[in-house]
Design a protein around this motif. Structure first.
Motif, PDB file in Angstrom:
ATOM      1  N   UNK A   1       0.853  -1.194   0.000  1.00 35.81           N
ATOM      2  CA  UNK A   1       0.000   0.000   0.000  1.00 35.81           C
ATOM      3  C   UNK A   1       0.886   1.241   0.000  1.00 35.81           C
ATOM      4  N   UNK A   2       0.730   2.084  -1.029  1.00 32.33           N
ATOM      5  CA  UNK A   2       1.518   3.307  -1.151  1.00 32.33           C
ATOM      6  C   UNK A   2       0.580   4.508  -1.154  1.00 32.33           C
ATOM      7  N   UNK A   3       0.936   5.545  -0.416  1.00 33.71           N
ATOM      8  CA  UNK A   3       0.155   6.781  -0.405  1.00 33.71           C
ATOM      9  C   UNK A   3       1.084   7.940  -0.757  1.00 33.71           C
ATOM     10  N   UNK A   4       0.850   8.529  -1.924  1.00 34.28           N
ATOM     11  CA  UNK A   4       1.633   9.663  -2.401  1.00 34.28           C
ATOM     12  C   UNK A   4       0.820  10.934  -2.181  1.00 34.28           C
TER      13      UNK A   4
ATOM     14  N   UNK B   1       3.427  -0.802   3.931  1.00 36.14           N
ATOM     15  CA  UNK B   1       2.850   0.515   3.691  1.00 36.14           C
ATOM     16  C   UNK B   1       3.981   1.518   3.518  1.00 36.14           C
ATOM     17  N   UNK B   2       3.743   2.513   2.679  1.00 39.11           N
ATOM     18  CA  UNK B   2       4.751   3.550   2.457  1.00 39.11           C
ATOM     19  C   UNK B   2       4.035   4.876   2.226  1.00 39.11           C
ATOM     20  N   UNK B   3       4.186   5.811   3.174  1.00 38.61           N
ATOM     21  CA  UNK B   3       3.596   7.141   3.063  1.00 38.61           C
ATOM     22  C   UNK B   3       4.660   8.130   2.590  1.00 38.61           C
ATOM     23  N   UNK B   4       4.407   8.765   1.450  1.00 40.74           N
ATOM     24  CA  UNK B   4       5.369   9.683   0.846  1.00 40.74           C
ATOM     25  C   UNK B   4       4.727  11.066   0.758  1.00 40.74           C
ATOM     26  N   UNK B   5       5.143  11.967   1.634  1.00 40.48           N
ATOM     27  CA  UNK B   5       4.583  13.319   1.662  1.00 40.48           C
ATOM     28  C   UNK B   5       5.540  14.256   0.945  1.00 40.48           C
ATOM     29  N   UNK B   6       5.165  14.646  -0.276  1.00 41.78           N
ATOM     30  CA  UNK B   6       5.992  15.553  -1.064  1.00 41.78           C
ATOM     31  C   UNK B   6       5.583  17.005  -0.865  1.00 41.78           C
ATOM     32  N   UNK B   7       4.296  17.229  -0.618  1.00 40.86           N
ATOM     33  CA  UNK B   7       3.808  18.600  -0.466  1.00 40.86           C
ATOM     34  C   UNK B   7       2.469  18.556   0.258  1.00 40.86           C
TER      35      UNK B   7
ATOM     36  N   UNK C   1       7.989   5.580   5.661  1.00 43.44           N
ATOM     37  CA  UNK C   1       7.486   6.908   5.356  1.00 43.44           C
ATOM     38  C   UNK C   1       8.609   7.883   5.067  1.00 43.44           C
ATOM     39  N   UNK C   2       8.304   8.856   4.200  1.00 40.32           N
ATOM     40  CA  UNK C   2       9.245   9.924   3.861  1.00 40.32           C
ATOM     41  C   UNK C   2       8.454  11.222   3.773  1.00 40.32           C
ATOM     42  N   UNK C   3       8.908  12.258   4.479  1.00 40.73           N
ATOM     43  CA  UNK C   3       8.228  13.551   4.432  1.00 40.73           C
ATOM     44  C   UNK C   3       9.253  14.644   4.149  1.00 40.73           C
ATOM     45  N   UNK C   4       8.939  15.472   3.137  1.00 42.67           N
ATOM     46  CA  UNK C   4       9.817  16.543   2.674  1.00 42.67           C
ATOM     47  C   UNK C   4       9.049  17.854   2.822  1.00 42.67           C
ATOM     48  N   UNK C   5       9.488  18.698   3.743  1.00 37.47           N
ATOM     49  CA  UNK C   5       8.696  19.864   4.115  1.00 37.47           C
ATOM     50  C   UNK C   5       9.518  21.138   4.026  1.00 37.47           C
ATOM     51  N   UNK C   6       8.838  22.231   3.680  1.00 39.45           N
ATOM     52  CA  UNK C   6       9.464  23.545   3.737  1.00 39.45           C
ATOM     53  C   UNK C   6       8.399  24.575   4.116  1.00 39.45           C
ATOM     54  N   UNK C   7       8.761  25.853   4.028  1.00 38.95           N
ATOM     55  CA  UNK C   7       7.873  26.955   4.397  1.00 38.95           C
ATOM     56  C   UNK C   7       7.313  26.692   5.800  1.00 38.95           C
ATOM     57  N   UNK C   8       5.976  26.728   5.956  1.00 34.53           N
ATOM     58  CA  UNK C   8       5.366  26.483   7.262  1.00 34.53           C
ATOM     59  C   UNK C   8       4.587  25.172   7.289  1.00 34.53           C
TER      60      UNK C   8
END
Length: 463
Positions: A237-240, A265-271, A294-301
């Motif tokens: 299960x992948x969630x982009x 399961x793999x949760x990938x938060x790009x934006x 899981x991988x999360x890539x965050x910027x700004x707020x």
């Protein structure tokens, strides 16, 4: 917006009042399997409410102000003119999938799945509730914590539609099933989508869920997915997640596994704007394996809160968990990972890691790896790291003629590599590699994995 409750969550109108005022209409247009828990869910919601950071499991994310304000609720499917292919199309030509679309929480009626393997069912949860209520009642509400989590209780009160996937015994679906969740509205919108995945004995399936916003309005998204994976079944299960900054999403994935089953399961938060991912795996049969990445890539707020709970309910099971985050600017994140080993769950193997890379002094991460063990014959470990770019590695790259910006991107990519390589679908893995690199370069201001058209033949940004 037509067919909507307008301005429903103002200062003087509570969500519970909204539900009670519209309950008859909601139930009359729904079916018994979805209706039978609404009353109990309302009672739970009145006790629990929307979680604040005073609730231990939501310590780092106060959802209450985010669920306030004025939003509309869709009462009927969004009326799209033309074909979905004229609104959204994926440009990953090598990613061959069975594809369905969900628009504002409703199953798109003109989905064309093509030839599914014999016995495989994919479709609208609302339609399933009417056409096969006995099947749905067997699973609906059995694993999601609607009685103890206010957000899940809210979803159970309002849920009208979503998708379901049913893989019968012994069937292996080689081609991935892709679910494209689309948000589009002319005004602020709240959605409560409910999904069900059932894999019976000796079956296999890969599910890719892609979350996109196509208009700039504010969205509050409350998705609950229940999964049941029978003995010797395998689910990937992948969630982009690729949504704009005005989106608040709570995505709950709750899976029960039987003996010899395997779930990844793999949760990938790009934006995103504000994201909360609840991932719960219950290992309820011997030799079950649960993997959560899981991988999360965050910027700004931007802010993302990943909460995982892996429940070793029986002996001789294995779990592995790895979450990584890269935070820039004033971004913030939280990770809470809880492993529970029940008293009879001897010979458990469970491993958990959370690693974070902070690129500025203003970026912030709260990490809470947890073990709760009531058995003595186990192998369990957990750990968390928070750090900055390795200056020695940076110096090495600089001495090889690589400028600092390019060296920074290479080091960030190397950090994220371990989670990306957990993706078993090669075309998707290749595409994620490209998207992650573009994200690090600041080029992912829109959804670069798709083409979005407001009208046929007219391209616009994917917001």
């Amino acid at each position: 917006m037509d067919n909507a409750i307008k301005n429903v969550v103002g200062r003087d109108v509570s969500l519970s009042t909204l539900f009670e005022e519209n309950r008859q209409m909601i139930e009359n247009s729904s079916s018994r399997p979805l209706n039978h828990l609404r009353g109990q869910a309302l009672e739970a919601f009145l006790k629990l409410g929307i979680p604040t950071n005073k609730v231990e499991n939501y310590k780092y994310t106060n959802l209450q102000p985010l669920f306030g304000g004025d939003y509309s609720f869709c009462l009927k499917p969004y009326d799209l003119t033309g074909k979905m292919e004229d609104v959204f199309s994926c440009d990953v030509e090598t990613l061959d999938t069975f594809t369905i679309f969900i628009v504002n929480g409703w199953y798109y009626t003109n989905n064309n799945l093509g030839d599914l393997p014999a016995g495989v069912r994919v479709g609208s949860l609302a339609s399933l509730a009417k056409e096969d209520p006995t099947f749905l009642e067997k699973y609906y509400g059995n694993i999601s914590p609607w009685h103890s989590d206010g957000v899940v209780a809210l979803n159970t009160m309002f849920a009208r539609d979503g998708f379901y996937i049913h893989i019968p015994p012994g069937v292996v679906v080689e081609k991935p099933i892709q679910v494209v969740n689309i948000l589009m509205s002319e005004e602020a919108l709240m959605t409560n989508q409910r999904n069900l995945i059932v894999l019976e004995e000796n079956s296999e399936a890969k599910v890719l869920v892609c979350d996109h916003t196509l208009t700039p309005e504010k969205f509050v998204v409350n998705n609950v997915t229940e999964g049941f994976v029978a003995s010797n079944a395998h689910l990937d299960y992948y969630n982009l997640q690729n949504q704009h900054n005005a989106t608040t999403q709570v995505a709950g994935l709750y899976i029960e596994q039987k003996e010899n089953s395997n779930v990844k399961t793999n949760n990938l938060t790009l934006h995103t704007g504000v994201g909360r991912n609840n991932i719960e795996l219950k290992l309820a049969g011997k030799h079950a394996e649960g993997h959560a990445y899981g991988l999360y890539l965050l910027d700004k707020n931007q802010h993302v809160d990943n909460f995982s709970f892996i429940d070793h309910a029986v002996p001789e099971c294995f779990s592995d968990e790895l979450f990584k985050g890269v935070l820039d600017d004033h971004a913030s994140a939280a990770f809470t990972g809880k492993i529970m080993v029940r008293p009879d769950a001897q010979k458990t193997n469970a491993y958990q890691t959370n690693n974070n890379l902070l690129l500025t002094r203003d970026a912030k991460i709260n990490s809470r790896p947890q073990l709760e063990i009531y058995a003595d014959d186990v192998k369990c470990s957990h750990g968390a790291t928070v750090g900055q770019l390795d200056e020695e590695a940076m110096f090495y790259l600089r001495t090889r003629g690589i400028n600092r910006d390019e060296a920074t991107i290479l080091l960030m990519y190397a950090f994220a590599y371990e989670v990306i390589e957990k993706i078993k679908m090669e075309p998707l893995r290749d595409q994620i590699r490209s998207l992650v690199e573009k994200r690090f370069r600041g080029e992912l201001d829109k959804c670069l994995s798709c083409v979005v058209c407001g009208q046929k033949g007219t391209e616009s940004s994917c917001l």
